[in-house]
Design an enzyme around this catalytic site. Sequence first.
Site, short mmCIF file in Angstrom:
data_model
loop_
_atom_site.label_atom_id
_atom_site.label_comp_id
_atom_site.label_asym_id
_atom_site.label_seq_id
_atom_site.Cartn_x
_atom_site.Cartn_y
_atom_site.Cartn_z
N GLU A 1 0.84 -1.21 0.00
CA GLU A 1 0.00 0.00 0.00
C GLU A 1 0.87 1.26 0.00
O GLU A 1 0.74 2.14 0.85
CB GLU A 1 -0.99 -0.03 1.17
CG GLU A 1 -1.94 -1.22 1.05
CD GLU A 1 -3.18 -1.18 1.95
OE1 GLU A 1 -3.21 -0.40 2.91
OE2 GLU A 1 -4.11 -1.95 1.66
N GLU B 1 -4.93 -8.82 -0.89
CA GLU B 1 -5.80 -8.61 0.27
C GLU B 1 -7.23 -8.47 -0.24
O GLU B 1 -7.51 -7.60 -1.07
CB GLU B 1 -5.41 -7.34 1.05
CG GLU B 1 -4.11 -7.50 1.83
CD GLU B 1 -3.73 -6.29 2.67
OE1 GLU B 1 -4.63 -5.59 3.16
OE2 GLU B 1 -2.51 -6.06 2.81
#
Length: 483
Positions: A176, A295
């Site tokens: 991220e 994810e």
Amino acid sequence: MEQICILGCESRGIIAPEIYGHFAEHIGGVYYDGLWVGEDSPIPNIRGFRKFIVDKFRVIKPAVLRWPGGCFAETYNWRDGIGPRENRPKTVNWWYNNDRRVESNAVGTHEFMDFCEMVGAKPYVAANITSQTPMEMRNFMEYLNMPENTTTLAAQRAENGHPAPFDVKYFGIGNENWGGGGNMTPEQYAREYIKYATVCGSVNVNGAKYIACGADSWNMDWTERFMREFAHRTNLWGLAFHYYCGQAGDPVAFTKEEWNTLVDRASQMETLIERHSAAMLAHDPDKRVKIVVDEWGCWHPGGSGPSKGYNLFEQQSTMRDAVIAALTLNTFNNHCDRIAMANVAQLCNNLHCLFLAGGENAIVTPTYHVFDLYKEHQGARQLESASTDKSLSVSASEKDGGVCVTIANKNYDRPVDVTLSAFALPLGDTAEITALSADDPHAHNTFENPDCVTLSAPETAAVKDGCVTVSVAPAGVTRVMIG
Ligand code: AHR
């Protein structure tokens, strides 16, 4: 009567086992008092890992396990997690401000690799690129993968109990990085990626695959700009986006409307894959870069799990989570030409988990049973299918002469009777039908009632004139194995 037809002549290819991947971050109760109880614990364990979980987890054939984060990875120093456990430092981890829990580093590299070996999963290591240098990522790779009797770091690995290389095949370069991982622009991140991948090239002795940080859900701009800047300057196997379908109402006491909202949002995974794929194609027309979804899952408000909020992000998992897992895995199967890996978040005591555990208690969630049902798809040849009822999510595959069809019923309260047939695919004489269903879409397992939701005993049904009839329960998941 609705119809599902399996098209024997149309396939998108082989379903990568890695689509059935998992994620276990150092966060809240995932490890401590979850997966890990310690070797001296009175709780049955295998070299410190909770035996209940080891035994159950290996049954569902977890193809790959991502570690140590997530966000946790971006402030993780791998050197804190090696050597004698009693000498390891206690450190502030990424999540400290959320739950005031420090990291004991009791689970480090060797423990994690041991767990992977126990359950038969390939390790996928997410490297820290936000607060460590490229040289440190290179050192970590060297420690993990250099052959015995070569370098000082390989010797250190041997001193710490593992002379043979761990042979880690998957490395995530960052997590991220549009957010917690450095708040970078796609161009900045692409440059960082290129730097790290280039520096690590010399210790890539086992053909390890690199995975770059992809977009947050619908951010096509990130995908497009990263791919443009990256321009195939170095090694890149996969681009990983994250998609949490979020929350709608209470994790357990949701309404029918909230069921529909979340199921609809989860179903958008299909459009998301198609859009990211299209954004990538502009700069990668030969599809050299694969899509990874490292994810995914529901992200309910915390506090509904057995620790009552002590474990950060821990949530109960009902039949709603199971149906969402089932339809998501169907989507991945049906896009196996693009999706090379996916990791449900997370394994234990956290978001969309397969296990809930604490003290002497441990249970599986309905989502666990979905992975159990779907394991037959791993490594199989996907087959296209068509359903007359759009509220059914379906995927099909064939392996070793057998056909596996999995059906998720997205209806809160409507059963669907369906006739299953095949085109250009001879079917055997009998089908074995196994279901995951409950009288109530809110049904879930607890420490007090651990088998409230479990798989039905398989039933045998005759295939007549190339057809078999199946009744799929509302808010239920059914697997049909034929031949
Ligand atoms: O899964 C929990 C967190 O969600 C992960 O650490 C992070 O990558 C994401 O934002």
